[in-house]
Design a protein around this motif. Sequence first.
Motif, PDB file in Angstrom:
ATOM      1  N   ASP A  84       8.653  -7.548  10.154  1.00  0.00           N
ATOM      2  CA  ASP A  84       7.233  -7.787  10.407  1.00  0.00           C
ATOM      3  C   ASP A  84       6.326  -7.109   9.384  1.00  0.00           C
ATOM      4  O   ASP A  84       5.286  -7.653   9.024  1.00  0.00           O
ATOM      5  CB  ASP A  84       6.852  -7.308  11.810  1.00  0.00           C
ATOM      6  CG  ASP A  84       7.507  -8.154  12.892  1.00  0.00           C
ATOM      7  OD1 ASP A  84       7.714  -9.352  12.655  1.00  0.00           O
ATOM      8  OD2 ASP A  84       7.834  -7.600  13.952  1.00  0.00           O
ATOM      9  N   PHE A  85       6.687  -5.924   8.954  1.00  0.00           N
ATOM     10  CA  PHE A  85       5.858  -5.231   7.961  1.00  0.00           C
ATOM     11  C   PHE A  85       6.709  -4.223   7.201  1.00  0.00           C
ATOM     12  O   PHE A  85       7.746  -3.774   7.683  1.00  0.00           O
ATOM     13  CB  PHE A  85       4.649  -4.543   8.618  1.00  0.00           C
ATOM     14  CG  PHE A  85       5.000  -3.461   9.602  1.00  0.00           C
ATOM     15  CD1 PHE A  85       5.084  -2.133   9.204  1.00  0.00           C
ATOM     16  CD2 PHE A  85       5.231  -3.766  10.943  1.00  0.00           C
ATOM     17  CE1 PHE A  85       5.396  -1.122  10.109  1.00  0.00           C
ATOM     18  CE2 PHE A  85       5.544  -2.768  11.858  1.00  0.00           C
ATOM     19  CZ  PHE A  85       5.622  -1.445  11.440  1.00  0.00           C
ATOM     20  N   SER A  86       6.265  -3.881   6.013  1.00  0.00           N
ATOM     21  CA  SER A  86       7.026  -2.978   5.141  1.00  0.00           C
ATOM     22  C   SER A  86       6.703  -1.525   5.454  1.00  0.00           C
ATOM     23  O   SER A  86       5.674  -1.203   6.055  1.00  0.00           O
ATOM     24  CB  SER A  86       6.718  -3.277   3.680  1.00  0.00           C
ATOM     25  OG  SER A  86       5.334  -3.146   3.422  1.00  0.00           O
ATOM     26  N   ALA A  87       7.589  -0.655   5.016  1.00  0.00           N
ATOM     27  CA  ALA A  87       7.413   0.790   5.188  1.00  0.00           C
ATOM     28  C   ALA A  87       7.583   1.467   3.834  1.00  0.00           C
ATOM     29  O   ALA A  87       8.037   0.858   2.853  1.00  0.00           O
ATOM     30  CB  ALA A  87       8.419   1.330   6.196  1.00  0.00           C
ATOM     31  N   THR A  88       7.231   2.732   3.772  1.00  0.00           N
ATOM     32  CA  THR A  88       7.387   3.508   2.540  1.00  0.00           C
ATOM     33  C   THR A  88       8.859   3.583   2.142  1.00  0.00           C
ATOM     34  O   THR A  88       9.730   3.786   2.983  1.00  0.00           O
ATOM     35  CB  THR A  88       6.833   4.932   2.748  1.00  0.00           C
ATOM     36  OG1 THR A  88       5.450   4.848   3.098  1.00  0.00           O
ATOM     37  CG2 THR A  88       6.975   5.764   1.481  1.00  0.00           C
ATOM     38  N   LEU A 105       8.431  -1.691  -3.574  1.00  0.00           N
ATOM     39  CA  LEU A 105       8.555  -2.512  -2.376  1.00  0.00           C
ATOM     40  C   LEU A 105       9.817  -3.356  -2.522  1.00  0.00           C
ATOM     41  O   LEU A 105       9.962  -4.109  -3.492  1.00  0.00           O
ATOM     42  CB  LEU A 105       7.337  -3.429  -2.222  1.00  0.00           C
ATOM     43  CG  LEU A 105       7.433  -4.502  -1.120  1.00  0.00           C
ATOM     44  CD1 LEU A 105       7.518  -3.862   0.260  1.00  0.00           C
ATOM     45  CD2 LEU A 105       6.258  -5.473  -1.203  1.00  0.00           C
ATOM     46  N   PHE A 106      10.739  -3.212  -1.587  1.00  0.00           N
ATOM     47  CA  PHE A 106      11.988  -3.971  -1.660  1.00  0.00           C
ATOM     48  C   PHE A 106      12.449  -4.324  -0.255  1.00  0.00           C
ATOM     49  O   PHE A 106      12.466  -3.479   0.640  1.00  0.00           O
ATOM     50  CB  PHE A 106      13.070  -3.156  -2.369  1.00  0.00           C
ATOM     51  CG  PHE A 106      14.420  -3.834  -2.370  1.00  0.00           C
ATOM     52  CD1 PHE A 106      14.599  -5.055  -3.011  1.00  0.00           C
ATOM     53  CD2 PHE A 106      15.501  -3.263  -1.716  1.00  0.00           C
ATOM     54  CE1 PHE A 106      15.830  -5.689  -2.999  1.00  0.00           C
ATOM     55  CE2 PHE A 106      16.742  -3.888  -1.705  1.00  0.00           C
ATOM     56  CZ  PHE A 106      16.908  -5.110  -2.350  1.00  0.00           C
ATOM     57  N   ASN A 107      12.821  -5.595  -0.082  1.00  0.00           N
ATOM     58  CA  ASN A 107      13.400  -6.048   1.168  1.00  0.00           C
ATOM     59  C   ASN A 107      14.631  -6.878   0.837  1.00  0.00           C
ATOM     60  O   ASN A 107      14.524  -7.986   0.302  1.00  0.00           O
ATOM     61  CB  ASN A 107      12.395  -6.877   1.975  1.00  0.00           C
ATOM     62  CG  ASN A 107      12.915  -7.231   3.363  1.00  0.00           C
ATOM     63  OD1 ASN A 107      14.023  -7.721   3.522  1.00  0.00           O
ATOM     64  ND2 ASN A 107      12.094  -6.972   4.369  1.00  0.00           N
ATOM     65  N   LYS A 108      15.783  -6.339   1.121  1.00  0.00           N
ATOM     66  CA  LYS A 108      17.041  -7.006   0.780  1.00  0.00           C
ATOM     67  C   LYS A 108      17.200  -8.328   1.525  1.00  0.00           C
ATOM     68  O   LYS A 108      17.722  -9.310   0.985  1.00  0.00           O
ATOM     69  CB  LYS A 108      18.215  -6.082   1.091  1.00  0.00           C
ATOM     70  CG  LYS A 108      19.593  -6.682   0.844  1.00  0.00           C
ATOM     71  CD  LYS A 108      20.663  -5.640   1.087  1.00  0.00           C
ATOM     72  CE  LYS A 108      22.064  -6.238   0.928  1.00  0.00           C
ATOM     73  NZ  LYS A 108      22.394  -7.140   2.046  1.00  0.00           N
ATOM     74  N   LEU A 121       2.538  -3.984  -0.363  1.00  0.00           N
ATOM     75  CA  LEU A 121       3.145  -4.000   0.962  1.00  0.00           C
ATOM     76  C   LEU A 121       3.023  -5.397   1.553  1.00  0.00           C
ATOM     77  O   LEU A 121       2.310  -6.258   1.023  1.00  0.00           O
ATOM     78  CB  LEU A 121       2.482  -2.957   1.864  1.00  0.00           C
ATOM     79  CG  LEU A 121       0.962  -3.073   2.054  1.00  0.00           C
ATOM     80  CD1 LEU A 121       0.630  -3.827   3.344  1.00  0.00           C
ATOM     81  CD2 LEU A 121       0.314  -1.695   2.077  1.00  0.00           C
ATOM     82  N   TYR A 122       3.734  -5.631   2.634  1.00  0.00           N
ATOM     83  CA  TYR A 122       3.573  -6.913   3.316  1.00  0.00           C
ATOM     84  C   TYR A 122       3.419  -6.689   4.810  1.00  0.00           C
ATOM     85  O   TYR A 122       3.918  -5.723   5.386  1.00  0.00           O
ATOM     86  CB  TYR A 122       4.753  -7.857   3.027  1.00  0.00           C
ATOM     87  CG  TYR A 122       6.066  -7.440   3.640  1.00  0.00           C
ATOM     88  CD1 TYR A 122       6.384  -7.738   4.973  1.00  0.00           C
ATOM     89  CD2 TYR A 122       7.018  -6.753   2.883  1.00  0.00           C
ATOM     90  CE1 TYR A 122       7.592  -7.353   5.529  1.00  0.00           C
ATOM     91  CE2 TYR A 122       8.226  -6.367   3.438  1.00  0.00           C
ATOM     92  CZ  TYR A 122       8.511  -6.670   4.757  1.00  0.00           C
ATOM     93  OH  TYR A 122       9.699  -6.285   5.314  1.00  0.00           O
ATOM     94  N   ILE A 123       2.669  -7.603   5.428  1.00  0.00           N
ATOM     95  CA  ILE A 123       2.535  -7.677   6.880  1.00  0.00           C
ATOM     96  C   ILE A 123       2.714  -9.146   7.246  1.00  0.00           C
ATOM     97  O   ILE A 123       1.959 -10.009   6.782  1.00  0.00           O
ATOM     98  CB  ILE A 123       1.162  -7.164   7.354  1.00  0.00           C
ATOM     99  CG1 ILE A 123       0.965  -5.691   6.979  1.00  0.00           C
ATOM    100  CG2 ILE A 123       1.009  -7.341   8.861  1.00  0.00           C
ATOM    101  CD1 ILE A 123      -0.423  -5.142   7.300  1.00  0.00           C
TER     102      ILE A 123
END
Length: 695
Positions: A107-111, A584-587, A663-665
């Motif tokens: 849902d949203f990114s974190a540090t 910012l990275f989301n695998k 970041l993303y939301i």
Amino acid sequence: MKRFWYMLGLLSVFTIAITINNMNKPPKQSIAMAQEQGLPQVQSLPVIGSVEKLRSILETVESSRVYMGEGVVTGAIARDNITNSGAVKSADPAPATSSVPLGGNTDFSATNIQVTGVDEADIIKNDGKYIYQVNNQELIITQADPSDQMKIVQRISFKESEFSPRELFVDDQHLILIGNAGYQEVLPANPAIDQSTEEQSKSMIYPPIAHKSTVKAIIYDLADKSNLTKIREVELDGDYISSRKIGSTLYLMANKYLNTYQIMNQGLEPSLPSYRDTLSNEEFVSIDYPNIHYFPNFIEPNYLLIASLNLDQKDQEMKVSSYLGSGQNIYASTSNLYVAVTQYERIEEPSPLPQAVPNSSVAPAIGQIHPSSFDSATALYRFSLDQDGAEFKAQGNVPGTILNQFSMDEYNGHFRIATTKGQIWGSEENTSKNNVYILDQTLQLLGKIEDIAPGERIYSIRFMGDRGYMVTFKNVDPFFVLDLKDPVAPKILGALKIPGYSDYLHPYDENHIIGFGKETVELSQTNDQGILPGTPRGSNAYYLGMKLAVFDVTDVSNPVEMFKTTIGDRGTDSEVLHNHKALLFNKDTGLLSFPVTLMEVKNPVTNPSVPQYGTFSFQGAYVYHFDLNSGFTLRGKISHLEQTDLLKAGQQYYGSKSIERILYIKNTLYTVSKGVIKANDLASLQEKNRLILNP
């Protein structure tokens, strides 16, 4: 000749002139001796007890300083003549940490943090609806979702003379704003120092004034985002080192410097460390000498303060412990805090400098100049962490110095640390060598790998479970795969040598690592210009643009560079090379983004002797898709700069529109600078909305 004076300047920086009484043996010998004799290295710390004892300790410190050129390194190894007393504390079992967040919240990114479950403060946070930002002297809260209704709901300004916010934490209930505060205070004179009547009169009219700096944390209730309620303030005497948040507990670390010269020679009364917690007292509370411990084998003229505050226990006061010593780099697992401090020790007298030849303009050959020989080491302190605070458990040291917090790691109850010892321009025994040490919970040595990549230094290191990955550099980039499964017998599994280097290593999965760094080119010296007699010809490496690389370590004995892409020309930079929180990275989705300052060569010179620097052409977010099938795919670039900003930029751009975090939301990508928040569709990268923060 210019080259000579440049090298001579470098040598002078590392020339040591010290007087050390009752010195320790070199760190490597100390560890080995303790092991051979079976001596425990963990004992309860002695207390200072009185101002007389403090002065005695500081006198030893002053005589033990390491002078490098005109600077002073206070981290000299010094031995107090008081022996430790107390029983050995048992080692606390530690869980297998070393875990790395490889994916992201859907849902949203974190540090981007080092250890799962151990939050790190940053300049920008989000909770899935609001963006919280430290913006110069303000705290700004923006309603970001839905993106077509972005608006500022709260901005709190602070007077620079009173408080300067630096970074923050956010959870479901609290916002913790951390920064620096300053005060002026009158210093008491030491009555033990004789003063003339005239001096006494002057001191009464013009009492000595000192600036008191503190680390302040302001805790807000987040129930109403548009009208934050301040719950309390806590404050530590000294300068901010770092902080961590584990669950509901906040940990703050600070260094308070003691001016030994003024204390020992000008009659200044030593100041006590102090703290403030508005839950119980609006005024500062001093920590008296019987409650201040010190590290007998390594003294530095600072008070190290470690505070813990359980935010869920609203009636519980902040707990503070103080140590005569210092803290430089911090690593925290969910159960332990490790503090690392650089220390030096001269091990032999330097050779005398050659005498200048009268009426001669020829400088002595660089090979004739011998800097002082010294040992560098890293002092280590372990503190257990729980809801009752931080409790000292062990101290130790290892040879060499560390790069940053990623040089340290805890896994399966063992502590791993990577160091560089020596200098890259040193020769023989003084040349740089890189090492990995594995210690037990009492910080005694279990296993080691030493003398990795002689003549180079560590540029990045990452520990992941049973393995470690290390990048060293001088002319080429050796990428090492380390087997750390057996803590008593670690070993190198494989190595890859390629141009360039990585400043930061980020795990993709257990067999793939993403490296962020610089591309380089190696050029040979083709003439004698600038070459001194006796100096060998060779080659130099010059950095170029930014480099992204993926290392495949499926075959641990034969790591390969699976993918690579470069950005810009010489001078291109990114905050992610210096600060992992900028990534910012989301695998799961393949989203990879970070801020870039792009430099490009507009008018290339034919066959330049060295690579040209580029000129400024862009600042903003590079947005990639990454997967193991297609590698790096640049999806687009987002900037907050208008054409008028680019025309004003000249050689470089410094302004409020430099993107600091991405970041993303949900389905929106947000780029945040001090002047603007821009919302772009996560799928198409088309701009959806923008909010001007500072018109």
